[in-house]
Design a protein around this motif. Structure first.
Motif, PDB file in Angstrom:
ATOM      1  N   VAL A 253       3.264  -8.875  31.032  1.00  0.00           N
ATOM      2  CA  VAL A 253       4.779  -8.732  31.150  1.00  0.00           C
ATOM      3  C   VAL A 253       5.448  -7.444  30.646  1.00  0.00           C
ATOM      4  O   VAL A 253       6.217  -6.762  31.298  1.00  0.00           O
ATOM      5  N   ALA A 254       5.087  -7.085  29.227  1.00  0.00           N
ATOM      6  CA  ALA A 254       5.707  -6.124  28.430  1.00  0.00           C
ATOM      7  C   ALA A 254       5.281  -4.997  29.260  1.00  0.00           C
ATOM      8  O   ALA A 254       6.133  -4.006  29.043  1.00  0.00           O
ATOM      9  N   GLY A 255       4.247  -4.716  29.973  1.00  0.00           N
ATOM     10  CA  GLY A 255       3.901  -3.339  30.527  1.00  0.00           C
ATOM     11  C   GLY A 255       4.366  -3.079  31.783  1.00  0.00           C
ATOM     12  O   GLY A 255       4.611  -2.105  32.305  1.00  0.00           O
ATOM     13  N   GLN A 256       5.331  -4.142  32.257  1.00  0.00           N
ATOM     14  CA  GLN A 256       6.162  -3.859  33.535  1.00  0.00           C
ATOM     15  C   GLN A 256       7.408  -3.279  33.465  1.00  0.00           C
ATOM     16  O   GLN A 256       8.174  -2.762  34.256  1.00  0.00           O
ATOM     17  N   TYR A 257       7.618  -3.198  32.120  1.00  0.00           N
ATOM     18  CA  TYR A 257       9.265  -2.747  31.783  1.00  0.00           C
ATOM     19  C   TYR A 257       9.413  -1.945  30.594  1.00  0.00           C
ATOM     20  O   TYR A 257       8.423  -1.971  29.789  1.00  0.00           O
ATOM     21  N   ALA A 258      10.251  -0.924  30.575  1.00  0.00           N
ATOM     22  CA  ALA A 258      10.614  -0.313  29.525  1.00  0.00           C
ATOM     23  C   ALA A 258      11.199  -1.156  28.579  1.00  0.00           C
ATOM     24  O   ALA A 258      11.932  -1.845  28.732  1.00  0.00           O
ATOM     25  N   TYR A 259      11.309  -0.308  27.294  1.00  0.00           N
ATOM     26  CA  TYR A 259      11.913  -1.020  26.143  1.00  0.00           C
ATOM     27  C   TYR A 259      13.463  -1.115  26.369  1.00  0.00           C
ATOM     28  O   TYR A 259      14.042  -2.262  26.221  1.00  0.00           O
TER      29      TYR A 259
END
Length: 317
Positions: A183-189
């Motif tokens: 999930v974290a790899g699909q969105y920017a910080y």
């Protein structure tokens, strides 16, 4: 092979009734057999003693949100979920499980967001066992639990159940790590380096949590485990870029503040000139207006207090 949880439909008896028959009736029959004085009576009495001992293995009790997976010589016979005190076939293997909700605080892990920035992200989730068949037989939880119990100094029923639940928790922990990375790899910080209307880890909130919960349930379905709630509880840049990103955020904040200061200063200068003109306090030509605007902007936009200079001559002298 049937992978669905079944309700146990085998023979069961009220535990207190079984205890009365066991300790009173069977004990009386055993004593009577030995008082007969015949060899046959002794044989029957010996068999009654053996039966008296075996019957102790059939007692079990369940509290609310507990279950027993019933296995008869390797064959799954169903799951027993009735609360109370019961007696069943003593040769039935009664594997105890807890159906209560459990917390899991996953330590922050380092992942790369959508644009490649390393970030630290952690989550807390609430999970529980939903399908006892899958939990016991679809994953190798029993071997892990037996190994953990064998390594402990004291082996009890409670420790066996605890080891089994710890095995489930370890499975959940590993899968939550994988789901969190996905999930974290699909969105920017944040949206400083992406489109302003794009969902980010910082601004996603409930939507990010819902996606994380969905991914976890997909991964844990094979284990019969359900995620009740999943939430990101820690989010920060990795230490190697945290200082740089902090300076970037500070620069952005300074620029935003300066824009507000300039906007307010220009508004105040315009109001001052309009007020002087309306009330005819002083007549100012364009050159004097420009000088006044310059002085006011310096005073209003300066970081430090302005030092007044008293001019006793004209503008040019």
């Amino acid at each position: 092979m049937d992978t669905k949880e079944l309700v146990f439909k085998g023979f069961k008896m009220n535990g207190f009734l079984a205890l009365f028959l066991h300790l009173v009736v069977l004990t009386g029959v055993t004593v009577a057999c030995f008082f007969t004085g015949h060899v046959l009576g002794y044989v029957i009495g010996g068999l009654c003693i053996l039966k008296w001992l075996i019957l102790f293995g059939g007692y079990m009790q369940l509290e609310p949100n507990e279950a027993r997976v019933m296995v008869f010589f390797g064959k799954y016979k169903g799951t027993f979920k009735e609360t109370g005190f019961f007696w069943v076939n003593p040769f039935m293997d009664k594997k105890k499980l807890s159906l209560r909700a459990r917390n899991l605080d996953v330590e922050p892990i380092k992942v790369n967001d959508k644009i490649g920035n390393p970030v630290l992200i952690g989550l807390v989730l609430v999970w529980k066992v939903k399908d006892t068949y899958k939990a016991m037989f679809e994953i190798d939880s029993q071997t892990m639990a037996d190994t953990s119990t064998a390594n402990s100094k004291e082996v009890t029923v409670g420790s066996t159940v605890g080891s089994r639940m710890n095995a489930f928790e370890n499975f959940v922990r590993i899968q939550s790590d994988a789901a969190l990375r996905q999930v974290a790899g699909q969105y920017a910080y944040d949206n400083n380096e992406s489109e302003t209307d794009e969902l980010t880890l910082r601004s996603g909130g409930e939507e990010i949590n819902d996606q994380l919960e969905q991914k976890l349930n997909e991964r844990l379905a094979m284990a019969g485990i359900e995620i009740v709630e999943a939430r990101i509880n820690y989010l920060a840049y990795a230490p190697e870029i945290a200082a740089v990103m902090l300076r970037r955020q500070q620069s952005t904040a300074i620029i935003s503040a300066r824009e507000k200061i300039v906007e307010g200063a220009v508004s105040m200068v315009k109001m001052a000139l309009d007020k002087l003109s309306e009330e005819e306090v002083v007549e100012l030509d364009e050159e004097r207006k420009a000088a006044m605007v310059s002085n006011l902007l310096v005073v209003l936009c300066a970081d430090e207090a302005a030092q007044p200079v008293v001019n006793t001559g004209t503008l040019h002298h």
